[in-house]
Design a protein around this motif. Structure first.
Motif, short mmCIF file in Angstrom:
data_model
loop_
_atom_site.label_atom_id
_atom_site.label_comp_id
_atom_site.label_asym_id
_atom_site.label_seq_id
_atom_site.Cartn_x
_atom_site.Cartn_y
_atom_site.Cartn_z
N MET A 32 -15.31 -3.99 -0.84
CA MET A 32 -15.29 -3.00 -1.91
C MET A 32 -14.53 -1.75 -1.49
SD MET A 32 -18.86 -3.18 -4.03
CE MET A 32 -18.14 -2.17 -5.31
N ALA A 33 -14.52 -1.44 -0.19
CA ALA A 33 -13.75 -0.30 0.28
C ALA A 33 -12.29 -0.46 -0.10
CB ALA A 33 -13.89 -0.17 1.80
N GLY A 34 -11.74 -1.65 0.08
CA GLY A 34 -10.36 -1.88 -0.32
C GLY A 34 -10.20 -2.03 -1.82
N SER A 35 -11.14 -2.73 -2.45
CA SER A 35 -11.01 -3.00 -3.89
C SER A 35 -11.02 -1.74 -4.73
CB SER A 35 -12.13 -3.94 -4.34
OG SER A 35 -12.07 -5.19 -3.68
N LEU A 36 -11.83 -0.75 -4.33
CA LEU A 36 -11.95 0.47 -5.13
C LEU A 36 -10.68 1.31 -5.11
CD1 LEU A 36 -15.61 1.55 -4.33
CD2 LEU A 36 -14.75 0.51 -6.42
N CYS A 37 -9.74 0.99 -4.25
CA CYS A 37 -8.45 1.69 -4.27
C CYS A 37 -7.69 1.43 -5.57
CB CYS A 37 -7.59 1.27 -3.07
SG CYS A 37 -8.28 1.77 -1.47
N ALA A 38 -8.07 0.38 -6.30
CA ALA A 38 -7.42 0.07 -7.57
C ALA A 38 -7.71 1.12 -8.63
CB ALA A 38 -7.87 -1.31 -8.07
N LEU A 39 -8.62 2.04 -8.36
CA LEU A 39 -8.93 3.11 -9.32
C LEU A 39 -7.85 4.17 -9.38
CD1 LEU A 39 -12.71 3.64 -8.46
CD2 LEU A 39 -11.80 2.60 -10.55
N TYR A 40 -6.97 4.21 -8.39
CA TYR A 40 -6.07 5.34 -8.23
C TYR A 40 -4.70 5.10 -8.86
CZ TYR A 40 -9.33 7.29 -4.81
OH TYR A 40 -10.43 7.82 -4.20
N ALA A 41 -4.01 6.22 -9.15
CA ALA A 41 -2.57 6.29 -9.45
C ALA A 41 -2.17 5.65 -10.77
CB ALA A 41 -1.76 5.66 -8.31
N HIS A 42 -3.07 5.52 -11.72
CA HIS A 42 -2.70 4.87 -12.98
C HIS A 42 -1.79 5.73 -13.86
CE1 HIS A 42 -5.11 1.19 -12.75
NE2 HIS A 42 -5.95 1.92 -12.03
N ASN A 43 -1.67 7.02 -13.55
CA ASN A 43 -0.79 7.89 -14.34
C ASN A 43 0.58 8.05 -13.69
OD1 ASN A 43 -1.80 9.28 -12.16
ND2 ASN A 43 -1.86 11.25 -13.19
N ARG A 44 0.86 7.33 -12.62
CA ARG A 44 2.12 7.50 -11.90
C ARG A 44 3.08 6.37 -12.20
NH1 ARG A 44 1.19 10.79 -6.39
NH2 ARG A 44 -0.68 11.92 -7.03
N PRO A 45 4.38 6.67 -12.23
CA PRO A 45 5.38 5.60 -12.38
C PRO A 45 5.24 4.59 -11.25
CG PRO A 45 6.40 7.77 -12.58
CD PRO A 45 5.00 8.00 -12.10
N TYR A 46 5.71 3.38 -11.50
CA TYR A 46 5.42 2.32 -10.54
C TYR A 46 6.08 2.53 -9.19
CZ TYR A 46 2.96 0.03 -14.27
OH TYR A 46 2.04 -0.24 -15.25
N ALA A 47 7.25 3.16 -9.15
CA ALA A 47 7.86 3.44 -7.86
C ALA A 47 6.98 4.39 -7.05
CB ALA A 47 9.25 4.04 -8.06
N ALA A 48 6.48 5.44 -7.71
CA ALA A 48 5.58 6.38 -7.03
C ALA A 48 4.20 5.77 -6.82
CB ALA A 48 5.47 7.67 -7.85
N PRO B 95 -13.06 -4.56 14.10
CA PRO B 95 -11.78 -5.12 13.64
C PRO B 95 -11.93 -6.10 12.47
CG PRO B 95 -11.87 -5.09 16.03
CD PRO B 95 -13.24 -4.75 15.56
N GLY B 96 -12.95 -6.95 12.54
CA GLY B 96 -13.15 -7.91 11.45
C GLY B 96 -13.51 -7.24 10.14
N HIS B 97 -14.35 -6.23 10.20
CA HIS B 97 -14.73 -5.52 8.98
C HIS B 97 -13.55 -4.74 8.40
CE1 HIS B 97 -19.21 -5.56 10.42
NE2 HIS B 97 -18.82 -6.73 9.91
N LEU B 98 -12.74 -4.15 9.26
CA LEU B 98 -11.54 -3.46 8.79
C LEU B 98 -10.55 -4.45 8.19
CD1 LEU B 98 -10.89 -0.80 11.57
CD2 LEU B 98 -11.72 -0.41 9.25
N ALA B 99 -10.48 -5.64 8.74
CA ALA B 99 -9.57 -6.66 8.19
C ALA B 99 -10.00 -7.06 6.79
CB ALA B 99 -9.54 -7.87 9.11
N LEU B 100 -11.30 -7.17 6.56
CA LEU B 100 -11.78 -7.46 5.20
C LEU B 100 -11.38 -6.36 4.23
CD1 LEU B 100 -15.40 -8.79 5.91
CD2 LEU B 100 -13.48 -10.12 4.99
N ALA B 101 -11.57 -5.11 4.64
CA ALA B 101 -11.19 -3.99 3.77
C ALA B 101 -9.70 -3.97 3.53
CB ALA B 101 -11.65 -2.68 4.41
N ALA B 102 -8.90 -4.25 4.57
CA ALA B 102 -7.44 -4.25 4.41
C ALA B 102 -6.99 -5.35 3.46
CB ALA B 102 -6.77 -4.42 5.77
N ALA B 103 -7.57 -6.54 3.58
CA ALA B 103 -7.20 -7.64 2.68
C ALA B 103 -7.52 -7.29 1.23
CB ALA B 103 -7.93 -8.92 3.10
N ALA B 104 -8.70 -6.71 1.01
CA ALA B 104 -9.06 -6.30 -0.35
C ALA B 104 -8.16 -5.17 -0.82
CB ALA B 104 -10.52 -5.87 -0.39
#
Length: 566
Positions: A56-72, A150-159
């Motif tokens: 969920m640490a990685g997945s919740l990053c999907a909340l951000y930047a919805h008002n920005r152009p796709y390049a930014a 490292p394993g827990h960070l890898a899960l967050a990075a993949a998400a």
């Protein structure tokens, strides 16, 4: 000439008033569902929901930047994922090295202060620092060993990579959606200003004897200028200048002309153009000549060059009082929770971190919203717990529904979104095993009240003594930018690039002055603020800005263009 002393009254009912939902509320709501569901359902199938906090640490990053152009957006989402991983790494390593709650609270407070300062300096948000602080603070109190990190960070990075892909996916269907929305907002703002300031509207010129009569006029113009500035910044961060972007730039030029000469503008036509941008049809033609861009790849005579990025440190320096408030408030809230024997001091820490806004008045309002929303949320959790406790699948589905509800409602008011955020946070703690609802509710209520009271006390203790000085600095910056523009316009044939640069600088100075003054008005400052000087300076600045707009629109190298497809 009079000055203004910041009001000592702190709003209560107004803090709970519901606003209109965001036009794109469904985008973060759907994005977070798509980002969270696959990892959580996979862990459910594997019987490892105890690892869901890391995905969920990685997945919740999907909340951000919805008002920005796709390049930014691509860059911003990558930075958010990196920031999430950095905060999570610090928390996990700290948790693996010590079991001292006192030390862990101190680490959490420092990390929260850094996250607050960096998010505000880079203007990442919504949701800003709160999600990052929630994850890192919760991770501090999860039993951990260095070998597991490292394993827990890898899960967050993949998400996080999956969340990045989810955030970028809409660009395949509507690649210019953010730019179109920003341009439509600027057109509507210009139309509102033009409609309110037609001939005979009685708008007064700000004079030493009548500053109050002109304040509304100046504020309306400032709001339109902010919308235009935001739209230009959005287009300029969108990457390559496509045909669609050029057409949107022409619409912004027309909005600028309307702001410069509202008496000659057609508000309905501006609104029609804004409505036409909502779908995926052709960008409407302005029906007017625009500067020729032949031979000037990547730039038009009326189009500002890409904005220069200010170094990070100058943006961080004014945020020092806010960072200090966050560090002190979070630490004291966590320690107060420990003193009361609460097993999850990070709830109080996160409550304090969520309070701190640009000034004391906004911080108070957020405190009221946080307390009301959390108290209503624990009641919602009490009603929802029997359903969520039917099994792990029910728990996951309830969390997904609450994710959607939080994003759907939080745009109307923070407290309303908190009604869903609070039970979601409580259910997340049960991914490792179901717990007694009464205990969770009691601890959450206590931590909410402790975090809010201690957090507000810290905000009162740490005064922003530089607020008044920043207003004076912004006034000086505006005067410098205006004088530069006046000197250029006085030349027989000023260089177009120089006029464009002066126009950009003057617009940015006007936006900065209004933001700095509004922030200072909500602080406890030792001296009265120069409200009349601000109004007069804004009026003079907007008059000069109008002159630069007319100069840019009157250039001889024009040609007629048609609308283009997106």
């Amino acid at each position: 000439m009079s000055s203004a002393t910041p009001s000592r009254r702190l709003p209560l009912a107004g803090a709970l008033r519901l606003g209109r939902p965001s036009e794109i509320w469904f985008k973060p709501a759907l994005s977070v569902i798509v980002a969270v569901a696959p990892p959580n359902l996979t862990l459910l199938a594997l019987g490892r929901l105890d690892l869901a906090m890391y995905t969920m640490a990685g997945s919740l990053c999907a909340l951000y930047a919805h008002n920005r152009p796709y390049a930014a957006r691509a860059r911003t989402l990558a930075l958010v994922v990196a920031g999430m991983l950095a905060g999570l790494a610090v928390a996990l390593v700290a948790a693996s090295l010590t079991g001292s709650a006192v030390v862990l609270v101190a680490v959490g407070a420092l990390v929260a202060a850094v996250q607050k300062a960096l998010c505000d300096a880079t203007r990442v948000g919504p949701p800003g620092n709160v999600v990052l602080t929630f994850i890192s603070s919760a991770a501090l109190f999860v039993p951990q060993t260095l070998a597991q990190v490292p394993g827990h960070l890898a899960l967050a990075a993949a998400a996080g990579v999956w969340a990045w892909a989810v955030g970028m996916a809409p660009g395949l269907l509507r690649p210019h959606g953010p730019e179109r929305r920003a341009t439509a907002a600027a057109l509507n703002a210009a139309a509102a200003y033009a409609a309110a300031h037609r001939p005979g509207d009685g708008a007064a010129e700000p004079t030493p004897g009548r500053p109050r009569a002109a304040a509304e006029h100046t504020l309306g113009r400032a709001r339109a200028a902010v919308a235009l500035h935001t739209a230009w910044q959005t287009l300029l961060s969108a990457g390559r200048r496509s045909a669609t972007r050029r057409a949107l730039e022409r619409l912004l030029v027309r909005a600028e002309v309307a702001l410069a000469a509202p008496a000659d503008a057609d508000p309905e036509r501006l609104r029609d153009w804004a409505r036409a941008l909502r779908g995926t049809g052709a960008v409407p033609s302005t029906g007017a000549a625009v500067p020729d861009t032949e031979g000037l790849p990547g730039r038009s005579a009326t189009t500002p060059a890409a904005p220069e990025r200010q170094p990070l440190w100058p943006r961080l320096r004014p945020l020092a009082p806010l960072a200090a408030r966050t560090a002190l408030g979070c630490a004291l809230a966590g320690y107060a929770s420990l003193a009361l024997g609460i097993g999850r001091p990070y709830w109080a820490l996160v409550t304090a971190a969520a309070l701190y806004q640009a000034n004391l008045t906004l911080t108070w309002s957020r405190g009221v919203q946080r307390v009301v929303g959390n108290l209503a949320g624990v009641l919602f959790f009490a009603a929802l717990a029997p359903l969520a406790h039917l099994g792990p699948a029910a728990l996951v589905l309830c969390c997904l529904a609450l994710n959607f509800g939080a994003e759907a409602l939080i745009g109307r008011n923070y407290w309303l979104g908190s009604v869903c955020v609070t039970p979601m946070a409580l259910l997340i703690t049960e991914f490792t095993g179901f717990q007694e609802p009464g205990t969770l509710i009691t601890e959450r209520v206590v931590d909410t009240l402790v975090g809010a009271l201690v957090g507000l006390a810290a905000a009162l203790l740490v005064a922003d003594r530089g607020a008044g000085d920043r207003v004076e600095g912004a006034l000086a910056g505006l005067e410098h930018a205006r004088e530069r523009a006046v000197r250029l316009l006085a030349e027989p044939r000023p260089a177009p690039a120089a006029v464009d640069a002066a126009h950009r600088s003057l617009t940015a100075a006007l936006v900065d002055l209004r933001a700095v003054f509004d922030t200072a008005c909500g602080e406890r400052v030792r001296r009265a603020l120069p409200a009349d000087r601000v109004v007069l300076a804004e009026h003079a600045g907007h008059r000069t800005l109008a002159a630069t707009t007319r100069h840019r629109a009157a250039r001889p190298d024009h040609r007629t263009t048609e609308g283009v497809r997106p």
